[in-house]
Scaffold this active site. Structure first.
Site, short mmCIF file in Angstrom:
data_model
loop_
_atom_site.label_atom_id
_atom_site.label_comp_id
_atom_site.label_asym_id
_atom_site.label_seq_id
_atom_site.Cartn_x
_atom_site.Cartn_y
_atom_site.Cartn_z
CG ASP A 1 34.45 49.30 37.44
OD1 ASP A 1 34.62 48.42 36.32
OD2 ASP A 1 33.50 49.24 37.93
CG ASP B 1 28.85 42.33 38.93
OD1 ASP B 1 28.88 42.22 40.21
OD2 ASP B 1 29.78 43.38 38.62
#
Length: 793
Positions: A67, A504
């Site tokens: 992504d 993350d």
């Protein structure tokens, strides 16, 4: 992963003359004229892989799209992934968000990628279709008049790109936000809207959100080669499927599609993925109540379904698995069929957050299903139940996939995954499957052992409760080697040890750049934000990050060079979430200064390794803090154009009165190793003050580095000579050339050390050298991991 950025522009006028930087010409083989070789500090994955595509004709030809981290091609002989979009530069950073990939089944050397990261104003550029005639080793660009969302909701649906197998110069593209269906008739070189296509979609996840307000549009294209028809899925619950029997000249809505695909137990749903079983004449479609990948509990009922269309009769059959160990299926993500075994297909739930995702497998076209794991209840139906599995998860090489957790009943630390949209059985080998998750790629070459295992759970009539039936599990292992997708926020090179803060994943400590290293798990950062070490005592390392819950503080401390970590006290008034801010530790390791990221709390200091915090005097909230690399009493800070200094160990700061620095935009400044009170600063904003400055008096006076009209990150490494000035590295723009620059003579001369084939899109967060290895540079990227370069021997 989400990131906002800014476009490059010409900065303020220079105030000091210097030599014009030289530019190294590109050479093949991963090195520039200056002899640099580029590699990744290995993590293996680290981000969301929403699509995996096997070529239907050429065995071993596989692509994985990410992504924010570009596109990769599988290298069968090495069993690793090769990055294909490292040539993407700063101004077109959005091209690293890959919303779809198509591999030509007629001429396998041809491959296409639909790119563009955001459909809102976070990405200033329109989308494009990249086309390649050599397996992605080189690319052409066809710009589009609309944006695409490689990092937007729905990015795992599709594929939105498809090559017509009956005429491979024809390529279709499904577009979001009312832009409809597009087509190229010249191998992707030029594109035009298919005006005859009647429905541009209308499904919007959340109209009130700037991030989730896309009309998902035209989602996927697939082909019935036996019937010579084209099928197109649309994000419209009332009209979700169209077909053309005349090569796209005319289109009609498919009968019964709205009833089959647009509803699931009361939910309005959309057709997220499709696959054709050509031998049996079936079109399979999975639906979900939102586009994913973050959907949670459904609003009612199952939230999704698996539907089968007979291509011969037009009859729809609901073949949704009837059983889920947790009771409710929240919706479906991935779908794949086995080309070597017609009638065999698999689907994945999305998102079975607890205890795990489920892979379903059917060998009779969806009439019956088996699960990848199941509960085993005892006679008392005790909670939680035990669990039995068809395969073992081998995270060798990526031990961080446990995220520091231990198995908790049926909730294993190493999960089958989450956000599983990419699910693909090799069309040439029924035993091989790969699936992508929010963190990695899993795969096996023993898939058909599933079919010999039988049921996972049986009934012990004498004991009166369930039992796990004996099955011989096969192994599923990491298949992400070479694919590096972390968004690196900061870097600390201690010499022999590299510490990084990552989005993350928190952060990593690596003593071998060829191995993933140890994930920083205490504190339990959701995202790491900054790292620092005591320049005179490298054993003392600090970091800050975003945290959840009320247990851990935002700051972590290590006193053994990153081998082990201690959490710190949570500061009153600073909640968890995205408030990691920046942290600095004095040169001798005695004082830590932390600037919380909540935008409201002024920086604090600690003299007891973060067990207590005291507000500093003289700094505004949000100030960026750094420590001098020689003098333990000196700390520095920057906020909104003003520079501050402390000469009493970070307890009290005062503005230095410096003028001419950027008043807005991101800024990075660093203190020079071995040089008391010497500083370099980079940053600014488009159309305003933007560039690089240096100070030799602790931030009182600054000199503009004329070489760079724009600069965003600066750092230091080992000097070229024994008593020389530390090597300076920068991510900056000289003239019209963006790059990674190096100076070995205190900034008098600069050379670009990367080349146009190695740009890694946006590199403005952090760059630093190695204190012990001359010439080595570490580069933080937003989705291509931590890149490092060495001078070739």
């Amino acid at each position: 992963m989400r990131r906002r950025t800014f476009a490059a522009s010409l900065g303020a006028a220079a105030v000091a003359a210097a030599a014009v930087p030289g530019t190294a010409a590109a050479k093949t083989g991963g090195r520039c004229e200056d002899g640099y070789v580029w590699r990744n500090a290995v993590v293996n994955g680290g981000g969301y892989v929403p699509g995996i595509v096997f070529n239907e004709t050429e065995a071993g030809l596989i692509y994985a799209r990410t992504d924010i981290g570009g596109l990769y091609r599988w290298q069968e002989s090495a069993q690793t992934w090769k990055p294909l979009l490292d040539w993407v530069g700063w101004d077109l950073w959005g091209y690293t968000g890959v919303v779809s990939v198509a591999s030509d089944p007629v001429e396998p050397k041809r491959v296409y990628a639909a790119v563009g990261t955001y459909t809102n104003d976070w990405d200033p550029n329109s989308g494009a279709v990249l086309y390649s005639d050599d397996y992605g080793d080189s690319w052409g660009v066809a710009e589009l008049p609309f944006k695409q969302g490689g990092n937007m909701p729905g990015r795992g649906m599709g594929e939105r790109l498809a090559v017509d197998p009956s005429d491979n110069k024809v390529v279709y593209l499904g577009a979001p936000n009312g832009n409809g269906l597009w087509r190229s008739v010249d191998f992707g070189r030029t594109w035009a809207k298919v005006e005859a296509f009647p429905n541009a979609g209308n499904f919007v996840q959340d109209p009130s959100s700037d991030y989730s307000d896309d009309n998902q549009g035209v989602i996927w294209i697939d082909f019935d080669t036996a019937g010579d028809r084209i099928f197109v899925g649309v994000a419209d619950p009332d009209d979700p499927l169209y077909a053309s029997a005349d090569r796209g000249a005319t289109w009609r809505a498919v009968d019964g599609a709205a009833a089959a695909l647009g509803r699931a137990d009361g939910n309005r749903t959309i057709p997220k993925q499709a696959a054709v079983d050509h031998e049996n004449g079936h079109l399979f479609v999975v639906t979900g109540w939102d586009p994913g990948p973050y959907n949670g509990a459904p609003s009612a009922g199952r939230g999704g379904s698996v539907q089968r269309l007979s291509l011969a009769t037009g009859e729809w059959t609901d073949v949704t698995p009837g059983y889920n160990p947790i009771g409710t299926i929240p919706g479906f993500g991935g779908l794949t069929v086995d080309r070597q075994a017609p009638g065999t297909l698999m689907v994945a739930t999305q998102n079975n957050w607890w205890p795990d995702e489920i892979l379903y497998r059917s060998t009779d076209s969806g009439a019956t299903w088996e699960t990848s794991w199941d509960y085993v209840w005892d006679a008392n139906w005790s909670w939680p139940p035990a669990r039995t599995d068809r395969f073992d998860m081998d995270s060798t090489g990526s031990a961080w996939l446990s995220f520091g957790k231990a198995d908790d009943g049926p909730a294993y630390a190493v999960k089958h995954g989450w956000m599983i949209d990419a699910l693909a059985i090799d069309p040439h080998d029924s035993d091989r499957i790969m699936w992508g998750t929010g963190a990695t790629i899993w795969g096996t070459e023993s898939l058909t052992q599933w079919d010999a295992q039988g049921a996972l759970v049986g009934w012990d009539s004498e004991a009166g409760h369930q039992i796990a039936l004996p099955v011989e599990p096969f192994t599923v292992a990491v298949r992400a080697e070479g694919l590096e997708e972390t968004a690196v926020q900061d870097i600390a090179a201690l010499g022999g040890t590299l510490v990084s803060a990552t989005g993350d994943l928190g952060g990593f400590v690596q003593t071998d750049l060829g191995e993933a290293g140890v994930q920083i798990r205490r504190p339990s950062w959701t995202s790491g934000r900054s790292v620092d070490f005591a320049a005179l005592n490298r054993d003392v390392v600090v970091g800050s990050g975003d945290v959840e819950g009320d247990v851990d503080g935002h700051v972590g401390v290590s006193v053994d060079g990153g081998a082990t970590w201690l959490t710190t006290t949570r500061l009153d008034g600073v909640a968890g979430g995205g408030n990691g801010g920046t942290v600095a530790v004095g040169a001798d390791g005695a004082v830590i200064v932390w600037s919380p990221g909540d935008g409201a709390t002024a920086p604090v200091f600690s003299t007891d390794l973060g067990q207590t915090w005291t507000p500093v005097e003289g700094l505004p909230a949000g100030a960026l803090v750094r420590a001098d690399r020689v003098d333990a009493n000196r700390f520095y800070a920057f906020a909104s154009g003003a520079f501050y200094a402390s000469v009493n160990g970070g307890l009290v700061f005062a503005a230095t009165g410096a003028a001419g620095l950027p008043a807005s935009g991101p800024v990075d400044f660093r203190a020079v190793p071995g040089k008391r009170a010497q500083l370099w600063l980079a940053g600014g904003e488009t159309g305003k003050t933007y560039g690089m400055w240096r100070s030799t008096d602790g931030g009182k006076r600054w000199t503009r580095v004329r070489d760079f009209a724009e600069a965003d990150a600066v750092g230091f490494g080992k000097a070229r000579t024994r008593h020389g000035y530390p090597t300076i590295f920068a991510s900056a723009k000289a003239g019209s050339t963006r790059g990674i620059w190096r100076s070995t003579d205190e900034g008098r001369n600069w050379v670009r050390i990367n080349d146009d084939a190695h740009q890694w899109a946006w590199t403005g967060k952090a760059v630093t050298g190695d204190p012990d290895v001359y010439g080595r540079v570490y580069i933080a990227t937003n989705g291509r991991g931590l890149i490092y370069g060495d001078i070739e021997d």
